[in-house]
Design a protein around this motif. Structure first.
Motif, PDB file in Angstrom:
ATOM      1  N   LEU A   1       0.837  -1.208   0.000  1.00 28.19           N
ATOM      2  CA  LEU A   1       0.000   0.000   0.000  1.00 28.19           C
ATOM      3  C   LEU A   1       0.869   1.254   0.000  1.00 28.19           C
ATOM      4  O   LEU A   1       0.629   2.205   0.736  1.00 28.19           O
ATOM      5  CB  LEU A   1      -0.948  -0.036   1.227  1.00 28.19           C
ATOM      6  CG  LEU A   1      -1.777  -1.325   1.313  1.00 28.19           C
ATOM      7  CD1 LEU A   1      -2.390  -1.479   2.695  1.00 28.19           C
ATOM      8  CD2 LEU A   1      -2.882  -1.329   0.272  1.00 28.19           C
ATOM      9  N   ARG A   2       1.881   1.226  -0.888  1.00 26.75           N
ATOM     10  CA  ARG A   2       2.898   2.278  -0.883  1.00 26.75           C
ATOM     11  C   ARG A   2       2.446   3.557  -1.578  1.00 26.75           C
ATOM     12  O   ARG A   2       2.998   4.626  -1.346  1.00 26.75           O
ATOM     13  CB  ARG A   2       4.181   1.793  -1.605  1.00 26.75           C
ATOM     14  CG  ARG A   2       4.859   0.621  -0.945  1.00 26.75           C
ATOM     15  CD  ARG A   2       6.208   0.313  -1.538  1.00 26.75           C
ATOM     16  NE  ARG A   2       6.271   0.262  -2.987  1.00 26.75           N
ATOM     17  CZ  ARG A   2       7.338  -0.162  -3.660  1.00 26.75           C
ATOM     18  NH1 ARG A   2       8.413  -0.574  -2.992  1.00 26.75           N
ATOM     19  NH2 ARG A   2       7.350  -0.189  -4.978  1.00 26.75           N
ATOM     20  N   THR A   3       1.509   3.437  -2.511  1.00 23.44           N
ATOM     21  CA  THR A   3       1.112   4.597  -3.315  1.00 23.44           C
ATOM     22  C   THR A   3      -0.406   4.752  -3.281  1.00 23.44           C
ATOM     23  O   THR A   3      -1.121   3.803  -2.927  1.00 23.44           O
ATOM     24  CB  THR A   3       1.524   4.394  -4.790  1.00 23.44           C
ATOM     25  OG1 THR A   3       0.878   3.201  -5.275  1.00 23.44           O
ATOM     26  CG2 THR A   3       3.028   4.259  -4.947  1.00 23.44           C
ATOM     27  N   PRO A   4      -0.911   5.933  -3.694  1.00 21.46           N
ATOM     28  CA  PRO A   4      -2.376   6.094  -3.760  1.00 21.46           C
ATOM     29  C   PRO A   4      -3.008   5.046  -4.685  1.00 21.46           C
ATOM     30  O   PRO A   4      -4.097   4.541  -4.390  1.00 21.46           O
ATOM     31  CB  PRO A   4      -2.551   7.501  -4.333  1.00 21.46           C
ATOM     32  CG  PRO A   4      -1.271   8.209  -4.051  1.00 21.46           C
ATOM     33  CD  PRO A   4      -0.202   7.182  -4.057  1.00 21.46           C
ATOM     34  N   GLU A   5      -2.331   4.720  -5.806  1.00 23.83           N
ATOM     35  CA  GLU A   5      -2.860   3.709  -6.726  1.00 23.83           C
ATOM     36  C   GLU A   5      -2.921   2.343  -6.032  1.00 23.83           C
ATOM     37  O   GLU A   5      -3.898   1.613  -6.171  1.00 23.83           O
ATOM     38  CB  GLU A   5      -1.985   3.619  -7.990  1.00 23.83           C
ATOM     39  CG  GLU A   5      -2.097   4.809  -8.949  1.00 23.83           C
ATOM     40  CD  GLU A   5      -1.349   6.041  -8.478  1.00 23.83           C
ATOM     41  OE1 GLU A   5      -0.486   5.914  -7.587  1.00 23.83           O
ATOM     42  OE2 GLU A   5      -1.639   7.145  -8.989  1.00 23.83           O
ATOM     43  N   GLY A   6      -1.889   2.003  -5.286  1.00 22.74           N
ATOM     44  CA  GLY A   6      -1.840   0.730  -4.556  1.00 22.74           C
ATOM     45  C   GLY A   6      -2.969   0.642  -3.542  1.00 22.74           C
ATOM     46  O   GLY A   6      -3.648  -0.380  -3.427  1.00 22.74           O
ATOM     47  N   ARG A   7      -3.184   1.723  -2.798  1.00 21.23           N
ATOM     48  CA  ARG A   7      -4.229   1.736  -1.776  1.00 21.23           C
ATOM     49  C   ARG A   7      -5.607   1.661  -2.423  1.00 21.23           C
ATOM     50  O   ARG A   7      -6.518   1.009  -1.915  1.00 21.23           O
ATOM     51  CB  ARG A   7      -4.107   3.006  -0.901  1.00 21.23           C
ATOM     52  CG  ARG A   7      -2.804   3.024  -0.098  1.00 21.23           C
ATOM     53  CD  ARG A   7      -2.743   4.158   0.905  1.00 21.23           C
ATOM     54  NE  ARG A   7      -2.330   5.430   0.349  1.00 21.23           N
ATOM     55  CZ  ARG A   7      -1.074   5.828   0.211  1.00 21.23           C
ATOM     56  NH1 ARG A   7      -0.068   5.041   0.547  1.00 21.23           N
ATOM     57  NH2 ARG A   7      -0.796   7.035  -0.274  1.00 21.23           N
ATOM     58  N   PHE A   8      -5.759   2.283  -3.593  1.00 14.89           N
ATOM     59  CA  PHE A   8      -7.050   2.284  -4.286  1.00 14.89           C
ATOM     60  C   PHE A   8      -7.362   0.898  -4.849  1.00 14.89           C
ATOM     61  O   PHE A   8      -8.445   0.359  -4.622  1.00 14.89           O
ATOM     62  CB  PHE A   8      -7.029   3.335  -5.403  1.00 14.89           C
ATOM     63  CG  PHE A   8      -8.367   3.551  -6.037  1.00 14.89           C
ATOM     64  CD1 PHE A   8      -8.701   2.939  -7.240  1.00 14.89           C
ATOM     65  CD2 PHE A   8      -9.305   4.377  -5.427  1.00 14.89           C
ATOM     66  CE1 PHE A   8      -9.944   3.139  -7.816  1.00 14.89           C
ATOM     67  CE2 PHE A   8     -10.551   4.573  -5.993  1.00 14.89           C
ATOM     68  CZ  PHE A   8     -10.868   3.960  -7.192  1.00 14.89           C
ATOM     69  N   VAL A   9      -6.409   0.325  -5.569  1.00 11.07           N
ATOM     70  CA  VAL A   9      -6.643  -0.991  -6.204  1.00 11.07           C
ATOM     71  C   VAL A   9      -6.884  -2.064  -5.143  1.00 11.07           C
ATOM     72  O   VAL A   9      -7.731  -2.947  -5.308  1.00 11.07           O
ATOM     73  CB  VAL A   9      -5.473  -1.384  -7.137  1.00 11.07           C
ATOM     74  CG1 VAL A   9      -5.593  -2.825  -7.618  1.00 11.07           C
ATOM     75  CG2 VAL A   9      -5.406  -0.442  -8.336  1.00 11.07           C
TER      76      VAL A   9
END
Lengths: 418, 151
Positions: free
Chosen positions: A348-356
């Motif tokens: 969950l390192r990036t906003p994209e990671g947290r979103f997906v």
């Protein structure tokens, strides 16, 4: 939001629609349309490295290119043509017959797009681009789509006639204008006729192995049998990755996110399953005793924090090693990109990671609700418990709350207490 | 006045790490990608150039966003409390078993690690609760938690 939910529910039909061409060729338990769309999108990404194409457009065309099949037209003409030519390499008369069908297919797509006013124009544009092969990206995808068909035909080699397999080779070479694709096809030919030792280009050999491994995501059934869903009705890992990709794409458009990263991450998030299978939170809880397991499956497994961290580290180690084993076949920028995207997703390192990651919690809930509505799944309350812990993004919270209203108030789905 | 973002110390560190990566690594990778894209030819017809510029726009946008968040961040240090707050570790009874959550910001939440966001339905419901309270996370499917200990 309710319209988007309906759009996604309809799109799910593609996970359970066998591809007509394989059915006509006599293949039992063939891949689904969603399986094919997943792999085409993934191959488009792999082959477009260094091609100078617009990756956002390419990936979106790939995800949209068969959405007309959600409401398939009655295709007597198409079936007759396809029976004569499963590899889509049509003569002029066949092309003319099929040309008339494009209007029907477009009408089908419009039926689906009623539920997607926000994306209607864009999806129509992407679909027409592919159908009429307008852009560089569409031309490239046509070639990739043929190669994907060929790869699947080779998987089905024992089940189909040689003349039909030859047609897939012809189609692929016909559409592959790119030097890199032609070289890949030559290597694939050497592999098919003479085995690994016959492939002169060792990089291509490893890519071939990688592609056939990734293709196995179509065979890996998700563990819906735990919920009482018959195995033959269970979606595959590729089916799931396809719908996560579409959901994440469409839901991310109202966020400030890199949609290319979102789509790519969605495609590969379970790639390691080709080695480790689907790992679930119940793996250490189930005993094999159906009565005991039924009780365990009604709730989330509960642990104190240290135990949760230990379990997570164990799973991460296995999955990371599986990713490394797979990606070691094809070292280079693509492999590095895949690993970094998985780390973004897993940690969950990036906003994209947290979103997906959040979308990846909602998609199974939606599938569970669909199965329950069809009378195929039993207790699915744990999927709700999971989203209550996981979802924190405002728009996704609204989506989940709309799902609740849609199924329990509008569709009168009965909530069964434990 | 800008809205403060509440974070734990670990959350702040995570965002600082992301900021460093974007400004020291990603930014340069993207610039190199744009340079390479120019080699593909006329940029008015250059798809790879458009792709690379998109990526640059996201990277720079995220850098600006992080600058604002870090400037307005308020770190909530862990402390003993009678009431569940950011940074608390809460042991609950749910479905007859013990479970444990650490209450954190969205940036660092990961329920598989036992970290729940204050903006998730469970996190929101737990905030402000005291030992002995029984809280329900509302919706059609209800989840009930009894607070046993707040660390």
């Amino acid at each position: 939001m309710e319209a988007l939910i309906k759009f996604l529910i309809f799109t799910s039909k593609l996970k359970f629609t066998p591809r007509k061409r394989w059915v006509l060729l006599g293949v039992k338990d063939s891949e689904t349309v969603a399986d094919h769309m997943f792999m085409t999108t993934f191959l488009a990404w792999i082959f477009s490295e260094g091609s100078g194409l617009n990756s956002k457009r390419l990936l979106k065309i790939a995800l949209a290119h068969s959405l007309d099949l959600v409401f398939p037209v009655s295709k007597e003409t198409y079936i007759k043509v396809l029976q004569k030519n499963p590899a889509s390499l049509y003569d002029e008369k066949q092309k003319s017959l099929l040309g008339k069908m494009i209007h029907d297919e477009e009408a089908s797509l419009h039926k689906l797009l009623i539920f997607s006013k926000k994306f209607k124009e864009e999806i129509l544009d992407l679909w027409e681009d592919f159908r009429f092969i307008k852009s560089k990206e569409a031309k490239f995808l046509y070639a990739v789509d043929s190669i994907e068909n060929l790869v699947q035909a080779l998987v089905y080699k024992k089940a189909i006639a040689k003349k039909d397999l030859d047609a897939f080779w012809l189609e692929s070479y016909h559409y592959a204008k790119d030097k890199q694709l032609v070289q890949f096809l030559d290597s694939l030919k050497q592999y098919d006729t003479g085995g690994e030792g016959a492939v002169k280009n060792k990089e291509d050999l490893n890519l071939i192995k990688f592609i056939f491994l990734a293709n196995q995501l179509k065979e890996i059934k998700r563990k819906w049998d735990m919920r009482g869903v018959p195995k033959e009705d269970s979606e595959s890992a590729a089916d799931h990755a396809f719908r996560v990709s579409i959901m994440a794409w469409l839901l991310s458009e109202s966020e400030k996110l890199d949609v290319v990263a979102v789509i790519k991450m969605s495609l590969i998030h379970d790639l390691c399953n080709v080695y480790v299978g689907e790992m679930t939170i119940y793996d250490r809880v189930l005993t094999g005793d159906p009565e005991k397991d039924k009780i365990s499956l009604r709730i989330l497994p509960h642990y104190l924090k240290e135990e949760k961290e230990r379990i997570l580290e164990e799973r991460r180690k296995l999955e990371s090693e599986a990713f490394d084993k797979l990606l070691d076949l094809i070292p280079g920028p693509f492999a590095k990109e895949v690993k970094e995207l998985w780390l973004d997703y897993e940690y969950l390192r990036t906003p994209e990671g947290r979103f997906v990651r959040q979308v990846d919690r909602i998609e199974p809930l939606l599938q569970a609700l669909e199965y329950k509505k069809e009378g195929k799944a039993e207790d699915i309350t744990v999927y709700w418990y999971q989203v209550k812990e996981w979802i924190h993004n405002k728009n996704l919270l609204k989506f989940v709350s709309t799902l609740d209203d849609y199924y329990y108030k509008k569709q009168s789905l009965e909530y069964q207490a434990n | 006045m800008k809205e403060k973002t509440l974070l734990t110390a670990a959350g702040l560190e995570k965002l600082q790490k992301e900021y460093e990566y974007l400004t020291k690594v990603k930014r340069f990778e993207v610039t190199a990608r744009i340079g390479k894209a120019r080699e593909y030819g006329d940029i008015s017809e250059n798809s790879e150039y458009d792709s690379a510029r998109d990526e640059q726009s996201f990277t720079e946008g995220r850098i600006l966003e992080l600058q604002e968040i870090l400037k307005n961040a308020e770190v909530v240090k862990h402390k003993e409390s009678d009431v569940v707050m950011m940074s608390s570790r809460v042991v609950v009874e749910v479905n007859g078993e013990e479970d444990e959550f650490e209450i954190v910001s969205s940036v660092e939440s990961n329920p598989f690690e036992g970290r729940i966001s204050i903006e998730s339905p469970v996190g929101k419901a737990l905030m402000g609760a005291k030992v002995g309270d029984v809280i329900t996370v509302s919706s059609t499917i209800k989840a009930t938690y009894k607070i046993l200990r707040i660390k």
